[in-house]
Design a protein around this motif. Sequence first.
Motif, PDB file in Angstrom:
ATOM      1  N   LYS A 288     -21.026  20.067  20.131  1.00 50.30           N
ATOM      2  CA  LYS A 288     -19.864  20.951  20.245  1.00 50.30           C
ATOM      3  C   LYS A 288     -19.268  20.880  21.653  1.00 50.30           C
ATOM      4  N   VAL A 289     -20.134  20.670  22.626  1.00 48.14           N
ATOM      5  CA  VAL A 289     -19.688  20.606  24.028  1.00 48.14           C
ATOM      6  C   VAL A 289     -19.826  19.164  24.518  1.00 48.14           C
ATOM      7  N   VAL A 290     -18.715  18.609  24.984  1.00 43.46           N
ATOM      8  CA  VAL A 290     -18.757  17.234  25.510  1.00 43.46           C
ATOM      9  C   VAL A 290     -18.140  17.222  26.912  1.00 43.46           C
ATOM     10  N   THR A 291     -18.893  16.704  27.871  1.00 45.37           N
ATOM     11  CA  THR A 291     -18.350  16.535  29.225  1.00 45.37           C
ATOM     12  C   THR A 291     -17.928  15.082  29.397  1.00 45.37           C
ATOM     13  N   TRP A 292     -16.696  14.900  29.833  1.00 48.60           N
ATOM     14  CA  TRP A 292     -16.147  13.554  30.004  1.00 48.60           C
ATOM     15  C   TRP A 292     -16.014  13.231  31.483  1.00 48.60           C
ATOM     16  N   ASN A 293     -16.473  12.048  31.862  1.00 49.81           N
ATOM     17  CA  ASN A 293     -16.227  11.568  33.228  1.00 49.81           C
ATOM     18  C   ASN A 293     -15.616  10.180  33.155  1.00 49.81           C
ATOM     19  N   LEU A 294     -14.363  10.090  33.580  1.00 49.30           N
ATOM     20  CA  LEU A 294     -13.641   8.816  33.480  1.00 49.30           C
ATOM     21  C   LEU A 294     -13.737   8.098  34.829  1.00 49.30           C
ATOM     22  N   TYR A 295     -14.953   7.672  35.166  1.00 47.58           N
ATOM     23  CA  TYR A 295     -15.162   7.087  36.497  1.00 47.58           C
ATOM     24  C   TYR A 295     -14.475   5.737  36.663  1.00 47.58           C
ATOM     25  N   GLY A 296     -14.119   5.080  35.550  1.00 50.49           N
ATOM     26  CA  GLY A 296     -13.375   3.826  35.659  1.00 50.49           C
ATOM     27  C   GLY A 296     -11.985   4.038  36.261  1.00 50.49           C
ATOM     28  N   LYS A 297     -11.496   5.288  36.200  1.00 49.14           N
ATOM     29  CA  LYS A 297     -10.156   5.573  36.722  1.00 49.14           C
ATOM     30  C   LYS A 297     -10.128   5.711  38.235  1.00 49.14           C
ATOM     31  N   VAL A 298     -11.316   5.769  38.841  1.00 47.27           N
ATOM     32  CA  VAL A 298     -11.351   5.926  40.300  1.00 47.27           C
ATOM     33  C   VAL A 298     -10.860   4.636  40.940  1.00 47.27           C
ATOM     34  N   LYS A 299      -9.665   4.685  41.496  1.00 45.58           N
ATOM     35  CA  LYS A 299      -9.133   3.468  42.121  1.00 45.58           C
ATOM     36  C   LYS A 299      -9.426   3.466  43.615  1.00 45.58           C
TER      37      LYS A 299
ATOM     38  N   GLU B 207     -28.178  24.887  17.084  1.00 51.26           N
ATOM     39  CA  GLU B 207     -26.960  24.108  16.788  1.00 51.26           C
ATOM     40  C   GLU B 207     -26.210  23.754  18.067  1.00 51.26           C
ATOM     41  N   ASN B 208     -26.399  24.555  19.099  1.00 52.32           N
ATOM     42  CA  ASN B 208     -25.545  24.390  20.277  1.00 52.32           C
ATOM     43  C   ASN B 208     -26.281  24.679  21.579  1.00 52.32           C
ATOM     44  N   ASP B 209     -27.493  24.158  21.725  1.00 46.65           N
ATOM     45  CA  ASP B 209     -28.170  24.380  23.005  1.00 46.65           C
ATOM     46  C   ASP B 209     -28.352  23.070  23.795  1.00 46.65           C
ATOM     47  N   TYR B 210     -27.636  22.042  23.368  1.00 51.04           N
ATOM     48  CA  TYR B 210     -27.587  20.771  24.116  1.00 51.04           C
ATOM     49  C   TYR B 210     -26.130  20.292  24.135  1.00 51.04           C
ATOM     50  N   MET B 211     -25.783  19.481  25.119  1.00 52.55           N
ATOM     51  CA  MET B 211     -24.415  18.941  25.204  1.00 52.55           C
ATOM     52  C   MET B 211     -24.427  17.409  25.171  1.00 52.55           C
ATOM     53  N   VAL B 212     -23.231  16.872  24.917  1.00 47.66           N
ATOM     54  CA  VAL B 212     -23.037  15.413  25.004  1.00 47.66           C
ATOM     55  C   VAL B 212     -22.309  15.125  26.320  1.00 47.66           C
ATOM     56  N   GLN B 213     -22.605  14.008  26.943  1.00 53.93           N
ATOM     57  CA  GLN B 213     -21.803  13.562  28.093  1.00 53.93           C
ATOM     58  C   GLN B 213     -21.309  12.144  27.826  1.00 53.93           C
ATOM     59  N   VAL B 214     -20.084  11.885  28.276  1.00 54.36           N
ATOM     60  CA  VAL B 214     -19.529  10.536  28.139  1.00 54.36           C
ATOM     61  C   VAL B 214     -19.065  10.067  29.515  1.00 54.36           C
ATOM     62  N   HIS B 215     -19.463   8.868  29.892  1.00 58.41           N
ATOM     63  CA  HIS B 215     -18.886   8.208  31.070  1.00 58.41           C
ATOM     64  C   HIS B 215     -18.006   7.078  30.547  1.00 58.41           C
ATOM     65  N   ASP B 216     -16.737   7.093  30.917  1.00 59.56           N
ATOM     66  CA  ASP B 216     -15.854   5.997  30.531  1.00 59.56           C
ATOM     67  C   ASP B 216     -15.609   5.125  31.766  1.00 59.56           C
ATOM     68  N   TYR B 217     -16.016   3.876  31.683  1.00 55.30           N
ATOM     69  CA  TYR B 217     -15.885   2.975  32.829  1.00 55.30           C
ATOM     70  C   TYR B 217     -14.737   1.981  32.656  1.00 55.30           C
ATOM     71  N   LYS B 218     -13.745   2.363  31.835  1.00 53.26           N
ATOM     72  CA  LYS B 218     -12.611   1.450  31.630  1.00 53.26           C
ATOM     73  C   LYS B 218     -11.890   1.198  32.958  1.00 53.26           C
ATOM     74  N   GLY B 219     -11.707  -0.063  33.283  1.00 57.38           N
ATOM     75  CA  GLY B 219     -10.983  -0.421  34.510  1.00 57.38           C
ATOM     76  C   GLY B 219     -11.883  -0.504  35.729  1.00 57.38           C
ATOM     77  N   VAL B 220     -13.187  -0.279  35.537  1.00 58.55           N
ATOM     78  CA  VAL B 220     -14.096  -0.253  36.689  1.00 58.55           C
ATOM     79  C   VAL B 220     -14.225  -1.650  37.313  1.00 58.55           C
TER      80      VAL B 220
END
Length: 293
Positions: free
Chosen positions: A109-120, A160-173
């Motif tokens: 239910k909870v997803v943390t997104w980090n788009l580290y590939g966008k760090v220019k 049902e909701n005591d853990y979260m998902v995390q996503v690292h997107d490295y597009k463009g890294v």
Amino acid sequence: MVDSAQQKTLAAFKKEVQVIVDDVEYDELFGYQLSRGEFFDEEAYEGLLIKLLTAYDWDLHAAEDSLEKILEWRKEFDPLSAAFVEDHESKYDDIGFITYDPNGKALEKVVTWNLYGKVKNAKEIFGTDDSDTAGQNAFLRWRVGLMEQSVQLLDFKSPENDYMVQVHDYKGVSLFQRDAQVKKTTKKVIEVFRDFYPELLSKKFFVNVPTLMMWVFNVIKPFVAEKTRNKFVVLSNGSDLVKHLDPKMLGAEYGGQVSKGTQSLKFLFKESKTKYTPYTAHLVGQRIASEID
Ligand code: HEM
């Protein structure tokens, strides 16, 4: 399910918690009060203690030691302030946010997104060199703040909701972004999450990882706890994420149904700074009042 031997360990842990709280002089974990005060919530408290014991395979002493270290760190770092009081620079808005779907699948239910590939400009985000502790610290405070906001969306009373998902997107890294400062800051964040946020991840996805940079994964892995490592999934194609997560919560670039890309994903979640526990509200209010004084 907690078996009878674990019940005994839990009871012993409960006896020790108050001693640790008194020793450290800090009475809060992930937005919940640990001693039996006005904001005490027995069920959530028990859920949190079970988490700590699970993280350390029900080794009571290791869990006690961990709780003490977590409370010492929380007292000093003040993650609630990083999440709900401090203003972070807008440059971080593009590289991290939270999506939340109360009706989503269990533990997703909870997803943390980090788009580290966008760090220019890595220096601008992570600081310039070893002496630039301000830059590093600003990133760390922002990243911990984001973590803490997502923790407040979990429900420690619900399987049902005591853990979260995390996503690292490295597009463009690119390899050049991984300079000494990036490595140093990354290591610090990994250590903070490993030591002070145990048993909160259901899965962590690393998407759009260029084949040429897969080796980075092996370099970083040893710093991460084994239990956490087992939750990691590396995908070279972002669009494969839909095989793992609900399409309703994913932008088209991840094979999902949200049409306008990750930008529009942000709007699925408007509450990140406004949804927190009553005890957090109380403590945040105190911090704001002391700033005004
Ligand atoms: C060069 C650009 C990169 C930057 C700026 C970067 C940034 C970061 C940061 C700040 C973290 C700390 C944890 C967090 O924020 O959630 C992290 C963790 C991590 N990164 Fe990267 N990273 C880069 C490249 C890569 C690549 C190419 C991989 C390969 C898969 C990778 C794999 C990992 C892993 C396995 C972790 C540990 C995750 C955890 O402990 O939860 N990184 N990275």
